[in-house]
Design an enzyme around this catalytic site. Structure first.
Site, PDB file in Angstrom:
ATOM      1  N   HIS A  64       0.868  -1.172   0.000  1.00 29.39           N
ATOM      2  CA  HIS A  64       0.000   0.000   0.000  1.00 29.39           C
ATOM      3  C   HIS A  64       0.911   1.231   0.000  1.00 29.39           C
ATOM      4  O   HIS A  64       2.004   1.188   0.561  1.00 29.39           O
ATOM      5  CB  HIS A  64      -0.843  -0.051   1.276  1.00 29.39           C
ATOM      6  CG  HIS A  64      -1.919   0.985   1.378  1.00 29.39           C
ATOM      7  ND1 HIS A  64      -1.675   2.280   1.759  1.00 29.39           N
ATOM      8  CD2 HIS A  64      -3.258   0.908   1.175  1.00 29.39           C
ATOM      9  CE1 HIS A  64      -2.806   2.959   1.791  1.00 29.39           C
ATOM     10  NE2 HIS A  64      -3.790   2.160   1.428  1.00 29.39           N
TER      11      HIS A  64
ATOM     12  N   ASP B 218       3.273  -4.065   8.130  1.00 31.40           N
ATOM     13  CA  ASP B 218       2.020  -3.351   7.903  1.00 31.40           C
ATOM     14  C   ASP B 218       0.889  -4.358   8.094  1.00 31.40           C
ATOM     15  O   ASP B 218       0.601  -5.159   7.206  1.00 31.40           O
ATOM     16  CB  ASP B 218       2.006  -2.769   6.485  1.00 31.40           C
ATOM     17  CG  ASP B 218       0.667  -2.117   6.146  1.00 31.40           C
ATOM     18  OD1 ASP B 218      -0.267  -2.197   6.967  1.00 31.40           O
ATOM     19  OD2 ASP B 218       0.564  -1.537   5.050  1.00 31.40           O
TER      20      ASP B 218
ATOM     21  N   GLN C  14      -4.334  -5.098   7.276  1.00 34.65           N
ATOM     22  CA  GLN C  14      -5.330  -6.049   6.770  1.00 34.65           C
ATOM     23  C   GLN C  14      -5.283  -7.383   7.508  1.00 34.65           C
ATOM     24  O   GLN C  14      -6.025  -8.305   7.159  1.00 34.65           O
ATOM     25  CB  GLN C  14      -5.133  -6.272   5.257  1.00 34.65           C
ATOM     26  CG  GLN C  14      -5.318  -5.010   4.413  1.00 34.65           C
ATOM     27  CD  GLN C  14      -6.767  -4.535   4.329  1.00 34.65           C
ATOM     28  OE1 GLN C  14      -7.698  -5.279   4.614  1.00 34.65           O
ATOM     29  NE2 GLN C  14      -6.951  -3.277   3.947  1.00 34.65           N
TER      30      GLN C  14
ATOM     31  N   LYS D 119     -10.244   0.162  10.749  1.00 38.61           N
ATOM     32  CA  LYS D 119     -10.493  -1.063   9.976  1.00 38.61           C
ATOM     33  C   LYS D 119     -10.813  -2.242  10.888  1.00 38.61           C
ATOM     34  O   LYS D 119     -11.037  -3.361  10.411  1.00 38.61           O
ATOM     35  CB  LYS D 119      -9.252  -1.411   9.141  1.00 38.61           C
ATOM     36  CG  LYS D 119      -8.956  -0.417   8.028  1.00 38.61           C
ATOM     37  CD  LYS D 119      -7.879  -0.947   7.091  1.00 38.61           C
ATOM     38  CE  LYS D 119      -7.100   0.127   6.419  1.00 38.61           C
ATOM     39  NZ  LYS D 119      -7.636   0.549   5.122  1.00 38.61           N
TER      40      LYS D 119
ATOM     41  N   CYS E  33      -4.838   2.378  -3.670  1.00 45.43           N
ATOM     42  CA  CYS E  33      -3.610   2.908  -3.060  1.00 45.43           C
ATOM     43  C   CYS E  33      -2.448   1.933  -3.173  1.00 45.43           C
ATOM     44  O   CYS E  33      -1.619   1.830  -2.261  1.00 45.43           O
ATOM     45  CB  CYS E  33      -3.826   3.289  -1.603  1.00 45.43           C
ATOM     46  SG  CYS E  33      -5.009   4.615  -1.389  1.00 45.43           S
TER      47      CYS E  33
HETATM   48  C1  LIG Z   1      -2.364  -2.678   3.652  1.00 48.24           C
HETATM   49  C2  LIG Z   1      -2.670  -1.290   4.104  1.00 48.24           C
HETATM   50  N1  LIG Z   1      -1.680  -0.518   4.606  1.00 48.24           N
HETATM   51  C3  LIG Z   1      -1.905   0.726   5.040  1.00 48.24           C
HETATM   52  C4  LIG Z   1      -3.145   1.296   4.970  1.00 48.24           C
HETATM   53  C5  LIG Z   1      -3.314   2.697   5.449  1.00 48.24           C
HETATM   54  O1  LIG Z   1      -4.172   2.760   6.562  1.00 48.24           O
HETATM   55  P1  LIG Z   1      -4.753   4.167   7.002  1.00 48.24           P
HETATM   56  O2  LIG Z   1      -5.315   4.835   5.790  1.00 48.24           O
HETATM   57  O3  LIG Z   1      -5.782   3.855   8.016  1.00 48.24           O
HETATM   58  O4  LIG Z   1      -3.614   4.941   7.582  1.00 48.24           O
HETATM   59  C6  LIG Z   1      -4.230   0.530   4.458  1.00 48.24           C
HETATM   60  C7  LIG Z   1      -5.596   1.044   4.338  1.00 48.24           C
HETATM   61  O5  LIG Z   1      -5.940   2.045   3.736  1.00 48.24           O
HETATM   62  C8  LIG Z   1      -3.969  -0.780   4.013  1.00 48.24           C
HETATM   63  O6  LIG Z   1      -4.945  -1.525   3.514  1.00 48.24           O
END
Ligand SMILES: Cc1ncc(COP(=O)(O)O)c(C=O)c1O
Ligand SMILES: Cc1ncc(COP(=O)(O)O)c(C=O)c1O
Lengths: 147, 416, 416, 147
Positions: free
Chosen positions: B129, B206, B209, B232, B372
């Site tokens: 991401h 990270d 998910q 999430k 993203c």
């Molecule tokens: C795999 C992953 N990493 C990072 C993020 C970023 O999370 P956030 O937007 O809550 O900071 C997300 C979700 O948008 C994600 O799915």
């Protein structure tokens, strides 16, 4: 059904049979625009001769709204002067910002009034505007050069 | 080890509303953000209406109660992850958590174990991401370090065949996703963590998910840092977590500076409090941390294993149904092995935006775009996909509704 | 142009509870964080229970509604400050807002107007909160720039007599508080802003203690950046604001990187979206932004001028009463001119912690310590003070209760 | 009144008449501790002879709880060996962590059981511990040196 107010017949037609698609050479300006929220891209070539927009051609990928919108744009603006085109562009931008409160001026926008319904779907306004923003940029470029 | 989805749905007020002129809400966008149960909404409200005060600061009863609530939430998060209390840092979202690590490492001076130079490398993957990619690009740019990455296979898995060439003696950081938010692929971490630790690198996971969907124990995993977002995991917006091993948090320089994170301050300079305070500058997101505590308690009461089990069987059902649709191309593992409940796909050449719009008209919320993870989209050679992602409040009816709507979209756009 | 405090108190659920065995809550700690009215608590709850989805991302009805609510909140903040919508950046608190500016400037490369070098200087004051001091210390350290500051006078005002020597042609940034959170002093900004702009410096205003209490219009003030926290303005925790002039936001590099703030991304590098998106990485604190919108609307409905007027008269009353207590030393302006409703003091040699504890036993919440302005405490030669700070829900009864409790504390600790 | 469970007579007495205050020279170890949340400071000198703590002296500023606590600490630990002192320090730390659930062992803590009430006020536990943490540090320093 509300969906049909978005996907007007005219829009689906242009989507299935896009006009002015395929880049033509000999252009006065070429621009490349991207919609970062969905990744849609467009390249637009603009040819000017004797102060008139003699040709608009484009290529790219995107949703039905963005493809149909640039297809109709090509129909509308080819053959116009920049100041005539500006009136159309402004009118279309206003329509897109209207959140469904106006139906667009058919005198100016012709087939593009079909996009009135898009303005009710804020997530899609950017799609409809992609080609128009590209055109605006190309117009500035080519006018800058001709000065 | 199982639960009733119908009962779960009653805990979430949003399912009392309808979509697009009276249609039942089929929410398949939990990969972007999850819905919130009453217990979470009420925990935030109760904090505001009964105990609100600035934590750690006042010598009055409300401040004591607020501090207890906030630190109590920290203890819940710690227990949920199998960590120690003072290893839990509250951030605003996972993006901040990951930036925190990257910026703090960038603040490390020569001699600090996190100091990076042009001879060092940082390793990521092609399926990150943006939140776990761009902060490392920027850190590499600032320090001159090299950014390297694992590639994605044809079968939507990481290509680890060249692990010895990617993670080398020069590698300082391996930043990797636990589960792809696009493909659903779950990354096998053991070999990566072993190799990283063998060369003395730290592993930043990270877990956006994974933490909401399965039991994740940081001690068992033996990663070094872990980030996830509350929103999430049925928690409030505006709160995320960074976990780090305490010996690493001790050495990591601070990131945001200001009140409550200092030991002593003069006009010229400042020294830092111990973790976690060192990393929590300013009045924190107290109500949101308390809400996240309530969220993780809610999930624990249902049971993370039961939730994982439920999602697995629902994913199996969805895979079977979706793969039967002519013209549908699943982007991600085709089988139900080492994959989570995020299903991305394309249908004929209907643009995902149009697919999304059509299914929305049927009351179904999915996500469309590059999610993203733009470099991954380029690798897969698909500018955009439609993604359906499932959570504990989804069931087979939701899958059936999706399948029916997709068939409808094909008809609407003239593809069947 | 006036309102009933009794009516206002009914809007705030916390006043329905009692403190320390049934005592009426006298909340005099709004300088640290304010209480929240139902309209704010309910706005957050309604977002979660009716419209929750990730903004800007989904092509479904909930995502549209969430985006409308979030962007609607941005428009409310913009109107409240007299700014343009795309100049409003949501952060997690003022501390992040100030760090954002400092880090983003630190990211500027040679040629960018914000790039700093060893020949540049950054100007602060001796009365800054740590949040508007340490980020600049760190930026100075990273770039080699010099940190300079205005001193505080005997009469608790800024000494601006040497303004030409402090703000010079080398000055790039003047970071200054609008109102001291300890002294209550309101800073006369005109001369400082004029001098800063004459030498080409930008002015960063820490408006934490002003925006909640008086009408602040960024266009009239003509500052360049402004930061405040939602939680001090009857808003939720976990949300702050950075405002910046649009032409400056255009040039300012990003701070946090990740999803939703990009234009295009490859494995090697990324380009940025326009402001405000450029500065809002990740899923934002949506419910909190919406709550802040409700908070500012609530304040506007009462009227910022009416609130300022109310606080002024209450401060006058409190000054008169407090200064009559033998042994009480007021730390800050002794008169009711260009000062806000934060009153810091010492009593005899009773330690503020003990004063705070005693008044707490009477149901009164005050704050004690250095109030995150340690250098100021050293200048004033007082390690700690007791601070009472007033807001729209306080009245003369609260002042009377405080005075009575302070007399009680003197008796309890044998000072009268 | 709950406040009286915090401010026991013994505590207020020590606060008004602090013992061992005023730094003595000839120390084995000197430490300086600060409580960052309130700015309270203490300097503590520790003198060791023949394995016994022969003198504890201190100076600093702080609230009644922190001042009384270090005053009582001086009374309790002077004349003890380090291992005897450790028992007292541990017992006091436990009492402070008890959140009001125990009343402290008077055999070990003597007058310091007066601090039992402090453990119910989480904001004040750090105050009570300030001098004890300083002592712990000083003990480590002076034992390190004697090895
Ligand atoms: C795999 C992953 N990493 C990072 C993020 C970023 O999370 P956030 O937007 O809550 O900071 C997300 C979700 O948008 C994600 O799915
Ligand atoms: C003047 C001033 N600046 C900055 C801050 C920091 O605000 P926050 O802690 O909400 O980030 C505060 C409040 O704590 C303050 O009073």
């Amino acid at each position: 059904m509300e969906l049909d107010s978005l996907y007007q017949e005219v829009i689906l037609d242009h989507y299935k049979h896009p006009q002015h698609k395929g880049l033509r050479s000999g252009y006065s300006a070429q621009v490349h625009h991207v919609n970062p929220s969905c990744g849609d891209e467009i390249t637009l070539n603009l040819t000017v001769s004797d102060g008139f927009i003699s040709s608009i051609s484009w290529d790219g990928q995107g949703c039905s709204i963005s493809q149909a919108s640039v297809s109709i744009l090509g129909d509308l603006l080819t053959g116009k002067t920049f100041s005539q085109a500006e009136v159309v562009v402004n009118s279309f931008s206003e329509l897109m910002a209207s959140k469904g409160t106006t139906s667009g001026d058919p005198e100016i926008l012709e087939d593009a009034v079909a996009f009135a319904g898009v303005s009710k779907f804020p997530g899609r306004v950017k799609c409809a505007l992609l080609g128009w923003m590209a055109f605006k940029d190309a117009a500035i470029q080519s006018q800058g050069e001709s000065k | 080890m199982s639960f009733s989805v119908a009962d779960v749905r009653k805990d979430f007020p949003i399912f009392e509303r309808t979509i697009r002129d009276g249609k039942r809400l089929v929410y398949l966008d939990s990969g972007a953000t999850s819905q919130k149960p009453w217990v979470v909404i009420n925990a935030e409200s109760a904090f505001y209406s009964k105990h609100n005060a600035a934590v750690h600061r006042g010598a009055h009863q409300l401040a004591e109660e607020a501090t207890d609530a906030y630190e109590g939430a920290r203890a819940i998060v710690a227990e949920f992850l199998g960590a120690k209390d003072n290893e839990i840092i509250f951030t605003k979202n996972a993006t901040e958590s990951l930036n925190l690590v990257a910026y703090a490492m960038g603040n490390a001076e020569a001699g600090n174990r996190f100091a990076l130079s042009a001879s060092d490398s940082i390793v990521v993957t092609e399926m990150e991401h943006h939140a776990n990619l761009i902060p490392w690009q920027q850190l590499a740019k600032r320090t001159g370090a090299q950014l390297k990455w694992f590639k994605v296979n044809e079968d939507s898995r990481l290509d680890l065949s060249n692990i010895e060439q990617v993670i080398t003696a020069n590698t300082k950081i391996v930043a990797i996703t636990h589960q792809s938010n696009v493909l659903g692929t779950i990354i096998p971490l053991e070999a990566i963590i072993k190799r990283a630790h063998d060369v003395g690198a730290v592993v930043v996971l990270d877990a956006c998910q994974s933490v909401p969907h399965m039991s994740v124990n940081v001690t068992e995993l033996d990663v070094d840092f872990l980030a996830f977002s509350g929103h999430k995991a049925v928690g409030p917006t505006g709160v995320g977590v960074l976990w780090g091993k305490s010996e690493l948090l001790r050495e990591l320089p601070p990131f945001l500076t200001g009140g409550s994170m200092v030991r002593a301050v003069t006009m010229e300079s400042a020294t830092w409090a111990d973790a976690p305070q060192k990393f929590e500058a300013g009045v924190p997101n107290m109500a949101q941390a308390v809400g996240l505590g309530a969220a993780l308690k809610y999930l624990s009461n249902i049971g993370m294993d039961a939730i994982a089990q439920h999602e697995r069987s629902l994913t199996g059902y969805a895979l079977e149904k979706l793969l039967k649709i002519p013209g549908l191309r699943l982007v991600g593992p085709q089988d139900n092995v080492a994959r989570g409940a995020a299903l991305s796909f394309t249908i004929n050449d209907i643009h995902p935006h149009d697919v999304g719009q059509y299914v929305d008209s049927q009351g179904i919320a999915v996500r469309t775009g590059h999610h993203c993870a733009w470099p991954l989209a380029k690798v897969m050679n698909i500018p955009a996909t439609t993604r359906a992602s499932f959570y504990l409040y989804n069931d087979e009816h939701d899958v059936d509704a999706l399948v029916e709507a997709l068939l409808g979209a094909q008809k609407y756009f003239g593809k069947s």
